[in-house]
Design an enzyme around this catalytic site. Structure first.
Site, PDB file in Angstrom:
ATOM      1  N   ASP A 415       3.585 -10.493  18.512  1.00  0.00           N
ATOM      2  CA  ASP A 415       2.529 -11.151  18.924  1.00  0.00           C
ATOM      3  C   ASP A 415       2.102 -10.206  19.394  1.00  0.00           C
ATOM      4  O   ASP A 415       2.580  -9.384  19.950  1.00  0.00           O
ATOM      5  CB  ASP A 415       3.106 -12.170  18.856  1.00  0.00           C
ATOM      6  N   GLU A 418      -2.711  -6.592  20.069  1.00  0.00           N
ATOM      7  CA  GLU A 418      -4.257  -6.327  20.024  1.00  0.00           C
ATOM      8  C   GLU A 418      -4.089  -4.837  20.711  1.00  0.00           C
ATOM      9  O   GLU A 418      -4.986  -3.841  19.802  1.00  0.00           O
ATOM     10  CB  GLU A 418      -4.953  -7.341  20.484  1.00  0.00           C
ATOM     11  N   ASP A 491      -4.664 -18.070  17.229  1.00  0.00           N
ATOM     12  CA  ASP A 491      -4.023 -19.229  17.966  1.00  0.00           C
ATOM     13  C   ASP A 491      -5.662 -20.254  17.291  1.00  0.00           C
ATOM     14  O   ASP A 491      -6.288 -19.839  17.953  1.00  0.00           O
ATOM     15  CB  ASP A 491      -4.297 -18.741  19.438  1.00  0.00           C
TER      16      ASP A 491
HETATM   17  O1  MIG Z   1       0.165 -15.561  26.236  1.00  0.00           O
HETATM   18  O2  MIG Z   1       4.611 -16.337  22.653  1.00  0.00           O
HETATM   19  O3  MIG Z   1      -0.302 -16.516  18.852  1.00  0.00           O
HETATM   20  O4  MIG Z   1       1.597 -18.308  18.476  1.00  0.00           O
HETATM   21  O5  MIG Z   1       3.072 -18.908  20.718  1.00  0.00           O
HETATM   22  C1  MIG Z   1       0.038 -16.421  24.457  1.00  0.00           C
HETATM   23  C2  MIG Z   1       3.269 -17.218  22.744  1.00  0.00           C
HETATM   24  C3  MIG Z   1       1.114 -16.057  23.596  1.00  0.00           C
HETATM   25  C4  MIG Z   1       0.225 -15.728  21.525  1.00  0.00           C
HETATM   26  C5  MIG Z   1       0.261 -16.575  19.956  1.00  0.00           C
HETATM   27  C6  MIG Z   1       1.153 -18.058  19.945  1.00  0.00           C
HETATM   28  C7  MIG Z   1       3.053 -18.153  20.733  1.00  0.00           C
HETATM   29  C8  MIG Z   1       1.917 -17.893  22.348  1.00  0.00           C
HETATM   30  N1  MIG Z   1       1.107 -16.490  22.344  1.00  0.00           N
END
Ligand code: MIG
Length: 677
Positions: A415, A418, A491
């Site tokens: 996650d 980017e 999201d």
């Molecule tokens: O700033 O890890 O898209 O699936 O639950 C949020 C917490 C960070 C974004 C992900 C989401 C995840 C969440 N993350």
């Protein structure tokens, strides 16, 4: 590009539709002066000192690479490309006063001399498939930008570009590629991933263009004008691959050859998966699994979100919440459930913390031009990031996953890659970050960061568990990401619109080389309701990635949360998914081998059927199943388009002759589903 908003406007451009591509002020490449022949094509020299290489990789695949005002640089590397050595087919070149003509068994590439215009024709019919509307261009003032403008057909349709919050047919749209962490709705752009590959369709014939440039790029499919379709970049090279079909499936196969075939994931990756931000401590996570089993709901995977870590430090476990991770995964394994842990790229700036100390000592972290460490703010607070383009750093990162594999963790969820930075989500403050990049010491290339993290992770898992197929799921990516990772669409929201949007998004990803896709079932943010969750599962049960997930502050929406009536319907669809697993797995293997995705628009199977060109509220799985989901509240019947041929209603066995619209009943228990005769 002059279309790039100045710094102050940049923040705005993230919330407002970006300006479409404006070609004014750009300098066209000079006319042809001469050319030389190589084994795999020609290099054209222009009167202004520019060079254009036309390389033949396959009868239906040609690469165009241009340098403006100077010779082509010797360095030629892309993180997207998998196959660099091709069996060059038979080809020839002829010249006449007006043009150079290159012939392959399938294509005729015409390079018009003055002005220099590249045109692709069908070798047999000599019909134009795609042609420059004006010469390739560069930005002589900023010294950075490049652009190409193609003739736009009156009835030309556009598809692809990876993860886009847009409908299937992208004509009249304009899009930006710049990996970005943001929740989204239809029209939000850019999103987390950048796949600068698109398909054009005209009169039943398709072509593809992969603009392999990982700077910020732009695509304009007739948004600014009906005179051209354009693509451009803020920097980097004019470097694109032209694919000729005419079949879309043939193009997808070539694209997979070029950028990599998705490896087969483990079978359990097709199982049902459950997640939510906030599954801690271990006993609560175990309770979720117990409930799944007690309620006779299929489940293969449980996710641990960032809560399992010690202060959000990657490669650690919170000693109170998960005191014995091995015992935890063991307990779940006994119930047939695997554990996948989230891994974020930000490493807490924290002397004394092993990952930080090692990475710092070995010089593995990204730095700015002035030599200082690049800091960002993410979940652990002040954080640094690995330069995954450094081979030793990538290897180290991969090996760090021992912290998971040693405890029986089955897969990794990437996650925030980017990369996200709470201080600045635009990437603007990452402009002077340098990455090693094979010795080129390039200015930081945001769009390939997630790709290289996934590569390091994939190769690490291969080393740690040589006899098991790695399973990785990523949020960010660039073309080629399918070699290392599956993906989900980040999201989304708990809304009917988000459910409806997910259909063209999956279809578009499938047409962009990413077959293993899915979205958070029920919607990540907000409050879902019983009907929406039920209808959502009627789509999710046929997506490769089938996972229920929710935000930390979202209301609960596991399958049982709205009572036994709805749970019963959800169970029916989850069980149907498991009955269909042999079929789904077979179709996924086809995606691995041929590049044709599992989750398809009708168009991919019926590209000669003009009715199929814009249908994105129905989908097909492989070429045998067609679903017409219910995407609006309260709806209990809908119109369904069935392409020509024989179809059977999956539930009733009723036979239909396709080639038109039918109205079918769809009470909440029943999603319209058809089997090809
Ligand atoms: O700033 O890890 O898209 O699936 O639950 C949020 C917490 C960070 C974004 C992900 C989401 C995840 C969440 N993350």
């Amino acid at each position: 590009m002059k279309t790039l908003a100045p710094f102050a406007g940049c923040l705005l451009s993230l919330c407002l539709p970006a300006a479409a591509i404006d070609l004014s002020g750009l300098t066209p490449i000079g006319p042809v002066a001469g050319f030389t022949t190589a084994t795999d094509g020609i290099v054209v020299t222009c009167r202004d000192g520019s060079q254009v290489a036309i390389r033949i990789l396959a009868p239906d695949l040609v690469r165009v690479r241009a340098a403006f005002g100077h010779a082509l640089p010797a360095r030629d590397h892309s993180w997207a490309i998998d196959k660099t050595v091709w069996d060059v087919p038979q080809w020839s070149v002829k010249e006449d006063s007006g043009a150079l003509r290159i012939f392959t068994p399938e294509l005729e590439v015409v390079v018009h001399r003055d002005p220099l215009l590249v045109e692709f024709r069908d070798a047999a019919t000599h019909q134009t498939i795609n042609a420059d509307e004006r010469p390739m261009m560069f930005d002589a003032h900023s010294g950075g930008g490049v652009a190409a403008a193609k003739k736009l057909g009156f009835d030309e349709h556009f598809y692809g570009l990876g993860e886009k919050a847009a409908r299937l047919d992208k004509r009249r749209g304009h899009f930006t590629m710049w990996n970005r962490d943001a929740s989204y709705a239809e029209g939000s752009d850019p999103l987390y991933q950048s796949i600068p590959f698109y398909l054009g369709w005209q009169n039943g014939a398709a072509y593809g263009i992969f603009f392999d440039n990982s700077y910020r790029t732009y695509f304009d499919f007739g948004a600014s004008t009906q005179e051209y379709a354009a693509f451009s970049a803020d920097g980097g090279e004019m470097n694109y691959y032209f694919f000729y079909g005419p079949s879309m499936k043939k193009i997808l196969a070539r694209y997979a050859d070029l950028t990599g075939h998705m490896p087969m994931p483990p079978l359990w990756a097709l199982g049902n998966q459950q997640c939510r931000w906030g599954y801690y401590p271990d006993t609560l996570a175990e309770e979720v699994v117990r409930r799944y089993r007690a309620d006779d709901l299929p489940l293969d995977v449980l996710y641990l979100d960032i809560d399992y870590m010690d202060g959000y430090r990657v490669f650690t476990w919170d000693p109170k919440r998960f005191p014995d991770p091995s015992a935890f995964t063991e307990k779940l394994a006994k119930q047939g459930v695997k554990v996948v842990t989230i891994v974020d790229p930000g490493i807490k700036y924290d002397p004394g913390y092993q990952a930080f100390d090692q990475g710092l000592a070995k010089n593995f972290f990204l730095k700015r031009l002035d030599g200082s460490l690049f800091h960002g703010k993410v979940w652990p607070g002040d954080s640094v990031f690995v330069d995954y383009t450094l081979p030793d750093a990538a290897r180290w990162w991969g090996d760090m996953h021992r912290a998971y594999t040693d405890h029986g963790v089955a897969g990794i969820w990437n996650d925030m890659n980017e990369p996200s930075d709470f201080l600045d989500q635009t990437g603007q403050t990452q402009g002077d970050v340098v990455s090693y990049d094979g010795g080129a010491n390039s200015s930081f290339n945001r769009n390939v960061f997630g790709l290289n993290e996934a590569r390091a992770t994939f190769e690490g898992l291969e080393r740690l568990r040589p006899n098991q197929r790695p399973y990785i799921i990523t949020r960010a990516g660039y073309a080629g990401i399918q070699r290392y990772s599956t993906m989900w669409t980040g999201d989304n929201t708990s809304t009917w619109d988000a459910l409806a949007l997910s259909i063209p998004m999956f279809q578009t990803l499938g047409l962009s080389g990413e077959p293993f896709v899915g979205a958070d079932a029920g919607g990540f943010m907000g409050r879902t309701n019983a009907e929406l969750l039920t209808r959502w599962y009627q789509v999710a049960f046929l997506t490769p990635f089938c996972r229920n997930h929710a935000d930390r502050t979202a209301y609960d929406h596991e399958p049982w949360r709205f009572g036994t009536y709805y749970e019963g319907i959800i169970r029916k669809y989850l069980k149907l998914r498991y009955r269909l697993l042999p079929f789904l797995y077979t179709v996924l293997e086809e995606a691995h081998r041929t590049g044709a995705p599992l989750f398809r628009p009708l168009l991919l199977n019926y590209q000669d059927d003009a009715n199929a060109l814009t249908i994105d509220d129905e989908f097909m799985v492989g070429d045998a199943l067609l679903e017409a989901p219910i995407l609006r509240p309260g709806e209990t019947s809908r119109l369904v388009y069935l392409p020509a041929g024989t179809w059977y209603d999956y539930w009733t066995g009723q036979r239909y002759s396709g080639g038109g619209m039918i109205r079918v009943e769809a009470p909440l228990e029943t999603v319209p589903l058809f089997v090809r005769g």
